[in-house]
Design a protein around this motif. Structure first.
Motif, PDB file in Angstrom:
ATOM      1  N   ILE A  58       0.843  -1.205   0.000  1.00  0.00           N
ATOM      2  CA  ILE A  58       0.000   0.000   0.000  1.00  0.00           C
ATOM      3  C   ILE A  58       0.881   1.259   0.000  1.00  0.00           C
ATOM      4  CG2 ILE A  58      -0.334  -0.031   2.534  1.00  0.00           C
ATOM      5  CD1 ILE A  58      -2.996   1.074   0.132  1.00  0.00           C
ATOM      6  N   LEU A  59       2.010   1.196   0.718  1.00  0.00           N
ATOM      7  CA  LEU A  59       2.891   2.366   0.762  1.00  0.00           C
ATOM      8  C   LEU A  59       3.554   2.615  -0.588  1.00  0.00           C
ATOM      9  CD1 LEU A  59       4.304   1.761   4.329  1.00  0.00           C
ATOM     10  CD2 LEU A  59       3.133   3.851   3.581  1.00  0.00           C
ATOM     11  N   GLU A  60       3.911   1.547  -1.279  1.00  0.00           N
ATOM     12  CA  GLU A  60       4.496   1.708  -2.614  1.00  0.00           C
ATOM     13  C   GLU A  60       3.456   2.247  -3.594  1.00  0.00           C
ATOM     14  OE1 GLU A  60       7.486   1.738  -3.798  1.00  0.00           O
ATOM     15  OE2 GLU A  60       8.254   1.352  -1.792  1.00  0.00           O
ATOM     16  N   GLU A  61       2.203   1.838  -3.404  1.00  0.00           N
ATOM     17  CA  GLU A  61       1.141   2.286  -4.301  1.00  0.00           C
ATOM     18  C   GLU A  61       0.835   3.774  -4.071  1.00  0.00           C
ATOM     19  OE1 GLU A  61      -2.476   0.000  -3.917  1.00  0.00           O
ATOM     20  OE2 GLU A  61      -3.619   1.479  -5.087  1.00  0.00           O
ATOM     21  N   VAL A  62       0.701   4.152  -2.810  1.00  0.00           N
ATOM     22  CA  VAL A  62       0.280   5.532  -2.494  1.00  0.00           C
ATOM     23  C   VAL A  62       1.476   6.487  -2.443  1.00  0.00           C
ATOM     24  CG1 VAL A  62      -0.864   6.994  -0.759  1.00  0.00           C
ATOM     25  CG2 VAL A  62      -1.752   4.689  -1.250  1.00  0.00           C
ATOM     26  N   ARG A  63       2.609   5.989  -1.951  1.00  0.00           N
ATOM     27  CA  ARG A  63       3.794   6.817  -1.702  1.00  0.00           C
ATOM     28  C   ARG A  63       3.435   8.130  -1.005  1.00  0.00           C
ATOM     29  NH1 ARG A  63       8.284   4.499  -3.391  1.00  0.00           N
ATOM     30  NH2 ARG A  63       9.488   6.377  -3.030  1.00  0.00           N
ATOM     31  N   PRO A  64       2.896   8.011   0.208  1.00  0.00           N
ATOM     32  CA  PRO A  64       2.484   9.217   0.943  1.00  0.00           C
ATOM     33  C   PRO A  64       3.676   9.960   1.523  1.00  0.00           C
ATOM     34  CG  PRO A  64       2.202   7.290   2.329  1.00  0.00           C
ATOM     35  CD  PRO A  64       2.657   6.789   0.974  1.00  0.00           C
ATOM     36  N   SER A  65       3.591  11.277   1.516  1.00  0.00           N
ATOM     37  CA  SER A  65       4.601  12.081   2.222  1.00  0.00           C
ATOM     38  C   SER A  65       4.252  12.165   3.705  1.00  0.00           C
ATOM     39  CB  SER A  65       4.656  13.488   1.625  1.00  0.00           C
ATOM     40  OG  SER A  65       3.352  14.063   1.622  1.00  0.00           O
ATOM     41  N   HIS A  66       2.950  12.075   4.014  1.00  0.00           N
ATOM     42  CA  HIS A  66       2.462  12.196   5.389  1.00  0.00           C
ATOM     43  C   HIS A  66       1.671  10.941   5.760  1.00  0.00           C
ATOM     44  CE1 HIS A  66       3.406  16.304   4.388  1.00  0.00           C
ATOM     45  NE2 HIS A  66       3.074  16.760   5.588  1.00  0.00           N
ATOM     46  N   MET A  67       1.687  10.586   7.035  1.00  0.00           N
ATOM     47  CA  MET A  67       0.834   9.501   7.489  1.00  0.00           C
ATOM     48  C   MET A  67       0.199   9.879   8.823  1.00  0.00           C
ATOM     49  SD  MET A  67       1.545   5.463   8.296  1.00  0.00           S
ATOM     50  CE  MET A  67       1.937   5.157   6.610  1.00  0.00           C
ATOM     51  N   LEU A  68      -1.089   9.564   8.937  1.00  0.00           N
ATOM     52  CA  LEU A  68      -1.778   9.685  10.225  1.00  0.00           C
ATOM     53  C   LEU A  68      -2.174   8.267  10.616  1.00  0.00           C
ATOM     54  CD1 LEU A  68      -3.117  11.241  12.550  1.00  0.00           C
ATOM     55  CD2 LEU A  68      -5.142  11.535  11.086  1.00  0.00           C
ATOM     56  N   LYS A 105       7.786  11.401   4.992  1.00  0.00           N
ATOM     57  CA  LYS A 105       8.526  12.467   5.673  1.00  0.00           C
ATOM     58  C   LYS A 105       7.949  12.857   7.033  1.00  0.00           C
ATOM     59  CE  LYS A 105      11.539  12.901   2.452  1.00  0.00           C
ATOM     60  NZ  LYS A 105      12.740  12.075   2.742  1.00  0.00           N
ATOM     61  N   ARG A 106       6.631  12.691   7.219  1.00  0.00           N
ATOM     62  CA  ARG A 106       6.015  13.169   8.466  1.00  0.00           C
ATOM     63  C   ARG A 106       4.976  12.164   8.931  1.00  0.00           C
ATOM     64  NH1 ARG A 106       5.648  17.333  11.804  1.00  0.00           N
ATOM     65  NH2 ARG A 106       3.636  17.726  12.799  1.00  0.00           N
ATOM     66  N   TRP A 107       5.119  11.683  10.181  1.00  0.00           N
ATOM     67  CA  TRP A 107       4.313  10.592  10.727  1.00  0.00           C
ATOM     68  C   TRP A 107       3.657  11.083  12.010  1.00  0.00           C
ATOM     69  CZ3 TRP A 107       4.558   6.648  14.728  1.00  0.00           C
ATOM     70  CH2 TRP A 107       3.968   5.417  14.392  1.00  0.00           C
ATOM     71  N   VAL A 108       2.342  11.039  12.042  1.00  0.00           N
ATOM     72  CA  VAL A 108       1.584  11.478  13.221  1.00  0.00           C
ATOM     73  C   VAL A 108       0.792  10.280  13.723  1.00  0.00           C
ATOM     74  CG1 VAL A 108      -0.205  13.050  14.068  1.00  0.00           C
ATOM     75  CG2 VAL A 108       1.421  13.827  12.306  1.00  0.00           C
ATOM     76  N   ALA A 109       0.834  10.031  15.027  1.00  0.00           N
ATOM     77  CA  ALA A 109       0.150   8.840  15.533  1.00  0.00           C
ATOM     78  C   ALA A 109      -0.532   9.129  16.859  1.00  0.00           C
ATOM     79  CB  ALA A 109       1.123   7.684  15.653  1.00  0.00           C
ATOM     80  N   ALA A 110      -1.474   8.245  17.182  1.00  0.00           N
ATOM     81  CA  ALA A 110      -2.335   8.432  18.344  1.00  0.00           C
ATOM     82  C   ALA A 110      -1.817   7.676  19.552  1.00  0.00           C
ATOM     83  CB  ALA A 110      -3.748   7.953  18.013  1.00  0.00           C
ATOM     84  N   GLY A 111      -1.456   8.409  20.592  1.00  0.00           N
ATOM     85  CA  GLY A 111      -1.145   7.839  21.893  1.00  0.00           C
ATOM     86  C   GLY A 111      -2.338   7.979  22.814  1.00  0.00           C
TER      87      GLY A 111
END
Lengths: 309, 309
Positions: A58-68, A105-111
């Protein structure tokens, strides 16, 4: 165009964030374990994120710069001790690594507020010691500690939000507020604990605004996500009774308080406010919208339908 | 017979523990990534523990009641930031889960003083806040936090030793003490930092005794593993020069101190002592044995041969 990949996108929190990310100019890609409906313009994907191969695909398909990254194992009831959270811990770290490999480049996650030491008094600052007392909290803390250092090694910006007590439309109905609303809608008594514990109640649309802010912004590190609207659980439950004109159905003290329920889960909000966030919904306003959602027509085929009974 | 499976069994620490576990009455099974020689009576196995399938296969074959998990990614130099440690974090948690599924009852694993907050003063108690400042330390902390809670969920006893500064025969020669000894053996100068930092130096045979004690015993939770013999690095290096009659080759201040080297890594030892442990080897005695090992005949085909140059 800047692409963001959102995991857990069909969940209680995820659905509220998608339109905000679209509005912020992102090309929004949503990924979940089974197919789901999304708002117009959102690209839906299906993948089992517990599989590293499917993560990479999925990451290769979308190649996102950001992830939530919101996906996690949180069914009402058993999630505090569920071993599935260990699988999500492992998968989350693998996801960050695979995200970086795919150019992210930028990864945001829920704690979670469950990362703090509940034997201390609440009003926690982000710099306070971690001290999770549940497997759920330990897994969240582990992802946070490790992701922060991975970010330095991989040159990925990592932002981590410790979420307190979110509620609102779409919350699974085994949880406190929906279960009280549903009982009153059915004319059944809502059997509650004494409800003396104090919580910070954050309306999910406000939470979604914080998450969209974190994705769009440049903040790295950890930030508490809460509203500053604190109340005893009994006050919130009573307010639901009042708004629904059935205060007689609220039975406080009918069930015992769980042994590990801490008396106070509240947040220091200096850092969150410094990011420019103020909540828009008071508890009364948030409850009114939540009750309205539960009482509105449930047969409209809206993307929310599967969250309703 | 009680069976113990030891991971990282051919490593610097593992090799010293095996004979002690045999002597304690365990049927000892050693597993490593490539075949290795072991003391008489130890059953050797080869498996890639980063593979969950291979974990399950070895656990089904051995069906250990006890496990001592020492395997990790610690080549001298780059290990502080190596992404391999994230893989070992994931594998370690999976190993505990698979161990439990295969009937395992007691799991002992190696943590590190790198889990503590190095910006505070040292002399850490086990109850002090975690605050790893390296990816290596974050990964160790994550395994600890999560394994403790997994133990409760799975009904597996979990003991975790935060190891301070071990040294002795078999230590990889890129690390401080072996590199100084090897330089002096070759008649080369040993170029060191100023060496003002204070460390707790634990002779590896004493460390092995603690680990055997933890495996055999009933203690659960976290314990610091250190000797209480604290010294500045310059004092230890100078003692090597003295014992090897080449103090002239010790060059203090020849290289800069690494930026993230904390001034003091020392442990509160109350809990370790309450388990009945006292070290047998002073720093002088431990260094003497280490120097003797490096100067002894290296061509004897001993299982240690591959650790020598």
């Amino acid at each position: 165009v800047t692409r963001v990949l959102v995991t857990g996108a069909s969940g209680f929190i995820g659905r509220h964030v998608l339109p905000l990310l679209s509005a912020a100019g992102f090309s929004v890609h949503a990924v979940t374990g089974r197919s789901s409906e999304y708002p117009p313009g959102v690209h839906g994907h299906v993948a089992d994120l517990l599989s590293s191969e499917q993560q990479r695909a999925i990451l290769e398909e979308v190649r996102p710069s950001h992830m939530l990254h919101l996906a996690w194992h949180v069914p009402p009831g058993g999630f505090w001790t569920a071993m599935e959270n260990v699988a999500w811990l492992r998968a989350s770290l693998q996801l960050l690594e695979n995200f970086s490999s795919a150019g992210g480049k930028r990864w945001v996650a829920a704690g979670s507020c469950a990362e703090y030491d509940w034997t201390t008094g609440g009003d926690w600052k982000e710099s306070d010691a971690l001290g999770p007392s549940t497997l759920y909290g330990a897994c969240k803390s582990s992802v946070e500690l490790t992701a922060m250092e991975m970010g330095r090694t991989l040159s990925v910006e990592v932002a981590w939000g410790r979420i307190f007590y979110p509620y609102g439309p779409g919350e699974p109905d085994g949880r406190l507020i929906p279960s009280v609303i549903c009982a009153l809608l059915d004319g059944r008594p809502a059997r509650c604990t004494e409800g003396l514990q104090v919580r910070d109640f954050l309306f999910v649309e406000d939470l979604a605004r914080v998450l969209a802010l974190l994705v769009s912004g440049t903040f790295t590190g950890t930030v508490n996500i809460a509203s500053g609207f604190t109340a005893r659980v009994r006050e919130v439950v009573s307010e639901i009774g009042r708004q629904m004109h059935r205060p007689d159905l609220i039975e406080l003290g009918a069930i015992p308080t769980r042994a590990f329920e801490p008396p106070r889960l509240t947040a220091n909000l200096e850092r969150l406010r410094s990011l420019g966030f103020q909540p828009k919904f008071s508890i009364e306003q948030g409850l009114a919208r939540t009750i309205e959602w539960w009482t509105s027509d449930r047969s409209t085929g809206s993307p929310w339908a599967d969250h309703k009974r």
